[in-house]
Design a protein around this motif. Structure first.
Motif, mmCIF file in Angstrom:
data_model
loop_
_atom_site.group_PDB
_atom_site.id
_atom_site.type_symbol
_atom_site.label_atom_id
_atom_site.label_comp_id
_atom_site.label_asym_id
_atom_site.label_seq_id
_atom_site.Cartn_x
_atom_site.Cartn_y
_atom_site.Cartn_z
ATOM 1 N N GLN A 30 -6.144 8.050 -6.959
ATOM 2 C CA GLN A 30 -6.303 9.334 -6.294
ATOM 3 C C GLN A 30 -7.760 9.589 -5.920
ATOM 4 O OE1 GLN A 30 -3.829 11.395 -5.235
ATOM 5 N NE2 GLN A 30 -2.586 9.659 -5.905
ATOM 6 N N THR A 31 -8.619 8.615 -6.171
ATOM 7 C CA THR A 31 -10.031 8.738 -5.807
ATOM 8 C C THR A 31 -10.185 8.625 -4.294
ATOM 9 O OG1 THR A 31 -10.633 7.722 -7.913
ATOM 10 C CG2 THR A 31 -12.334 7.816 -6.217
ATOM 11 N N GLY A 32 -11.025 9.463 -3.714
ATOM 12 C CA GLY A 32 -11.217 9.485 -2.271
ATOM 13 C C GLY A 32 -11.937 8.254 -1.751
ATOM 14 N N ILE A 33 -11.775 7.999 -0.468
ATOM 15 C CA ILE A 33 -12.314 6.792 0.152
ATOM 16 C C ILE A 33 -13.838 6.759 0.116
ATOM 17 C CG2 ILE A 33 -12.272 7.809 2.471
ATOM 18 C CD1 ILE A 33 -11.694 4.101 1.537
ATOM 19 N N MET A 34 -14.512 7.905 0.181
ATOM 20 C CA MET A 34 -15.970 7.897 0.190
ATOM 21 C C MET A 34 -16.536 7.417 -1.142
ATOM 22 S SD MET A 34 -16.708 8.566 3.223
ATOM 23 C CE MET A 34 -18.484 8.647 3.085
ATOM 24 N N ARG A 35 -15.782 7.585 -2.218
ATOM 25 C CA ARG A 35 -16.221 7.057 -3.516
ATOM 26 C C ARG A 35 -15.726 5.626 -3.732
ATOM 27 N NH1 ARG A 35 -14.979 10.953 -8.396
ATOM 28 N NH2 ARG A 35 -16.104 9.243 -9.414
ATOM 29 N N MET A 36 -14.601 5.273 -3.112
ATOM 30 C CA MET A 36 -14.020 3.939 -3.310
ATOM 31 C C MET A 36 -14.682 2.893 -2.421
ATOM 32 S SD MET A 36 -11.617 4.041 -5.641
ATOM 33 C CE MET A 36 -10.658 2.547 -5.309
ATOM 34 N N ARG A 37 -15.069 3.285 -1.211
ATOM 35 C CA ARG A 37 -15.531 2.301 -0.229
ATOM 36 C C ARG A 37 -16.768 1.546 -0.741
ATOM 37 N NH1 ARG A 37 -20.320 3.514 0.899
ATOM 38 N NH2 ARG A 37 -20.403 1.396 1.768
ATOM 39 N N GLY A 38 -16.832 0.284 -0.325
ATOM 40 C CA GLY A 38 -17.969 -0.543 -0.691
ATOM 41 C C GLY A 38 -17.891 -1.146 -2.079
ATOM 42 N N ASN A 39 -16.847 -0.820 -2.843
ATOM 43 C CA ASN A 39 -16.701 -1.336 -4.209
ATOM 44 C C ASN A 39 -15.443 -2.196 -4.306
ATOM 45 O OD1 ASN A 39 -18.927 0.221 -5.553
ATOM 46 N ND2 ASN A 39 -17.702 1.942 -4.808
ATOM 47 N N TRP A 40 -15.596 -3.410 -4.754
ATOM 48 C CA TRP A 40 -14.447 -4.303 -4.867
ATOM 49 C C TRP A 40 -13.472 -3.795 -5.922
ATOM 50 C CZ3 TRP A 40 -13.219 -7.718 -1.360
ATOM 51 C CH2 TRP A 40 -14.216 -8.246 -0.541
ATOM 52 N N ALA A 41 -12.195 -3.861 -5.577
ATOM 53 C CA ALA A 41 -11.126 -3.477 -6.502
ATOM 54 C C ALA A 41 -10.061 -4.571 -6.450
ATOM 55 C CB ALA A 41 -10.542 -2.124 -6.112
ATOM 56 N N VAL A 42 -8.927 -4.340 -7.099
ATOM 57 C CA VAL A 42 -7.850 -5.338 -7.123
ATOM 58 C C VAL A 42 -6.528 -4.675 -6.760
ATOM 59 C CG1 VAL A 42 -6.524 -6.954 -8.543
ATOM 60 C CG2 VAL A 42 -9.006 -6.761 -8.849
ATOM 61 N N HIS A 43 -5.832 -5.261 -5.796
ATOM 62 C CA HIS A 43 -4.460 -4.830 -5.490
ATOM 63 C C HIS A 43 -3.499 -5.749 -6.244
ATOM 64 C CE1 HIS A 43 -0.767 -3.785 -3.483
ATOM 65 N NE2 HIS A 43 -0.614 -5.048 -3.093
ATOM 66 N N ARG A 44 -2.589 -5.127 -6.992
ATOM 67 C CA ARG A 44 -1.589 -5.889 -7.752
ATOM 68 C C ARG A 44 -0.216 -5.648 -7.138
ATOM 69 N NH1 ARG A 44 -5.336 -3.982 -11.311
ATOM 70 N NH2 ARG A 44 -6.318 -5.548 -12.674
ATOM 71 N N THR A 45 0.443 -6.714 -6.722
ATOM 72 C CA THR A 45 1.762 -6.597 -6.117
ATOM 73 C C THR A 45 2.826 -6.543 -7.208
ATOM 74 O OG1 THR A 45 2.164 -8.983 -5.986
ATOM 75 C CG2 THR A 45 0.937 -7.973 -4.162
ATOM 76 N N PRO A 46 4.053 -6.126 -6.874
ATOM 77 C CA PRO A 46 5.127 -6.073 -7.874
ATOM 78 C C PRO A 46 5.395 -7.403 -8.561
ATOM 79 C CG PRO A 46 5.755 -4.823 -5.937
ATOM 80 C CD PRO A 46 4.471 -5.513 -5.586
ATOM 81 N N SER A 47 5.130 -8.523 -7.883
ATOM 82 C CA SER A 47 5.380 -9.836 -8.496
ATOM 83 C C SER A 47 4.224 -10.302 -9.371
ATOM 84 C CB SER A 47 5.629 -10.873 -7.396
ATOM 85 O OG SER A 47 4.435 -11.109 -6.658
ATOM 86 N N GLY A 48 3.124 -9.517 -9.397
ATOM 87 C CA GLY A 48 1.995 -9.878 -10.249
ATOM 88 C C GLY A 48 0.831 -10.523 -9.522
ATOM 89 N N LEU A 49 0.928 -10.691 -8.191
ATOM 90 C CA LEU A 49 -0.172 -11.254 -7.413
ATOM 91 C C LEU A 49 -1.344 -10.270 -7.422
ATOM 92 C CD1 LEU A 49 -1.213 -13.455 -5.394
ATOM 93 C CD2 LEU A 49 -0.260 -12.014 -3.570
ATOM 94 N N GLU A 50 -2.551 -10.773 -7.687
ATOM 95 C CA GLU A 50 -3.748 -9.946 -7.677
ATOM 96 C C GLU A 50 -4.669 -10.387 -6.544
ATOM 97 O OE1 GLU A 50 -5.571 -9.970 -11.517
ATOM 98 O OE2 GLU A 50 -3.968 -8.785 -12.437
ATOM 99 N N VAL A 51 -5.035 -9.421 -5.693
ATOM 100 C CA VAL A 51 -5.838 -9.728 -4.508
ATOM 101 C C VAL A 51 -7.114 -8.894 -4.529
ATOM 102 C CG1 VAL A 51 -5.860 -9.885 -1.995
ATOM 103 C CG2 VAL A 51 -3.688 -10.084 -3.232
ATOM 104 N N PRO A 52 -8.302 -9.532 -4.457
ATOM 105 C CA PRO A 52 -9.545 -8.767 -4.338
ATOM 106 C C PRO A 52 -9.490 -7.862 -3.103
ATOM 107 C CG PRO A 52 -10.008 -11.091 -4.749
ATOM 108 C CD PRO A 52 -8.543 -10.990 -4.468
ATOM 109 N N THR A 53 -9.829 -6.588 -3.273
ATOM 110 C CA THR A 53 -9.631 -5.606 -2.208
ATOM 111 C C THR A 53 -10.904 -4.809 -1.957
ATOM 112 O OG1 THR A 53 -7.300 -5.394 -2.809
ATOM 113 C CG2 THR A 53 -8.238 -3.636 -1.459
ATOM 114 N N MET A 54 -11.261 -4.695 -0.674
ATOM 115 C CA MET A 54 -12.411 -3.884 -0.272
ATOM 116 C C MET A 54 -11.905 -2.657 0.488
ATOM 117 S SD MET A 54 -15.532 -2.987 0.073
ATOM 118 C CE MET A 54 -16.498 -4.362 -0.570
ATOM 119 N N PRO A 55 -12.036 -1.474 -0.101
ATOM 120 C CA PRO A 55 -11.721 -0.255 0.640
ATOM 121 C C PRO A 55 -12.878 0.075 1.596
ATOM 122 C CG PRO A 55 -11.703 0.089 -1.763
ATOM 123 C CD PRO A 55 -12.402 -1.197 -1.493
#
Length: 273
Positions: free
Chosen positions: A216-241
């Motif tokens: 629920q964190t806004g994009i202005m605080r999330m952007r520029g920081n690497w995060a991880v998207h986890r899919t239902p099957s367990g795949l983890e993908v490095p994510t840049m907002p």
């Protein structure tokens, strides 16, 4: 109808996403409504008189009418359908045939994806706009042209990236998708990401970032920081907002922020080779 009323009617049509005429001559819906109301009133009067002596229960709404309204069951159905897709082509066919989201009834096209599914980076926005709905491709309007320039600035183009949206159908009048509409479409984009299995995921804007990063964190605080998207099957993908191109068109001073994000994407891609 006076000019003020006509203006209000045209504004209502524009907000509802009506941008093309369907008839050669304009139909006076107000006159039709008045005529129908008068007919119903004339038919109702003798019935009401009889009902005073023998009141009757009101009939229930037709089951078909209730079933046409998307509900939580449609989200569960979408999860089952999406999970069964073993390829992008099957997922595309499933999405084109899916009738559980009311956004599809007002859209011209199902906007699936564009670019190279074998690319190492996948971009995900929120929903198609008018140009995307007409052409059936994501990011082809003004924001799409800006995205192309942003990609070119780090040596990429549509042959070296893959682009999609959380919502595959244009919301009428470009309104925000409802939480239920988004939840119904969520399984398809999650399965889409699983099948592409990108090295890097880039979420464009607030809605796609919140959905795919479960935050629920806004994009202005999330952007520029690497995060991880986890899919239902367990795949983890490095994510840049990062910021959505449409936002940057309205706020050009923030393009420098997106530029830093894209430099981080370029560096990550070089490290992944």
């Amino acid at each position: 109808m006076d000019s003020a009323g006509l203006r209000e009617l045209l504004t209502f049509y524009a907000d509802a996403g009506v941008d093309e005429p369907l008839l050669e001559e304009a139909a006076d819906r107000f006159e039709e409504t008045r005529t129908e109301a008068e007919k119903r009133a004339a038919q109702r009067q003798p019935v009401q008189q009889k009902a005073i002596a023998a009141p009757q229960a009101r009939p229930a709404a037709p089951a078909a009418a209730r079933a046409a309204i998307p509900d939580d069951a449609q989200a569960a159905r979408a999860r089952e359908i999406a999970k069964s897709a073993e390829s992008l082509e099957v997922l595309r066919e499933q999405l084109s045939a899916f009738d559980g989201c009311n956004l599809k009834t007002t859209a011209k096209n199902t906007v699936f994806a564009d670019g190279n599914p074998q690319a190492g980076v996948m971009f995900v926005g929120e929903a198609p706009g008018r140009d995307e709905d007409i052409q059936g491709l994501p990011f082809v309007g003004r924001s799409g042209k800006l995205l192309d320039r942003m990609l070119a600035s780090i040596g990429l183009d549509r042959s070296s990236v893959y682009i999609s949206n959380v919502i595959p159908w244009r919301p009428p009048g470009n309104r925000d998708p409802s939480p239920l509409e988004t939840e119904i479409c969520r399984p398809f984009i999650e399965r889409h990401i699983e099948l592409v299995s990108p090295k890097i995921l880039v979420t464009l804007g607030n809605p796609s970032t919140k959905l795919l990063l479960n935050t629920q964190t806004g994009i202005m605080r999330m952007r520029g920081n690497w995060a991880v998207h986890r899919t239902p099957s367990g795949l983890e993908v490095p994510t840049m907002p990062t910021l959505h191109p449409a936002y940057l068109l309205r706020n050009p001073a923030h393009k420098k922020l997106a530029w830093h994000d894209f430099l981080a994407i370029k560096l990550k891609l070089e490290e992944a080779v």
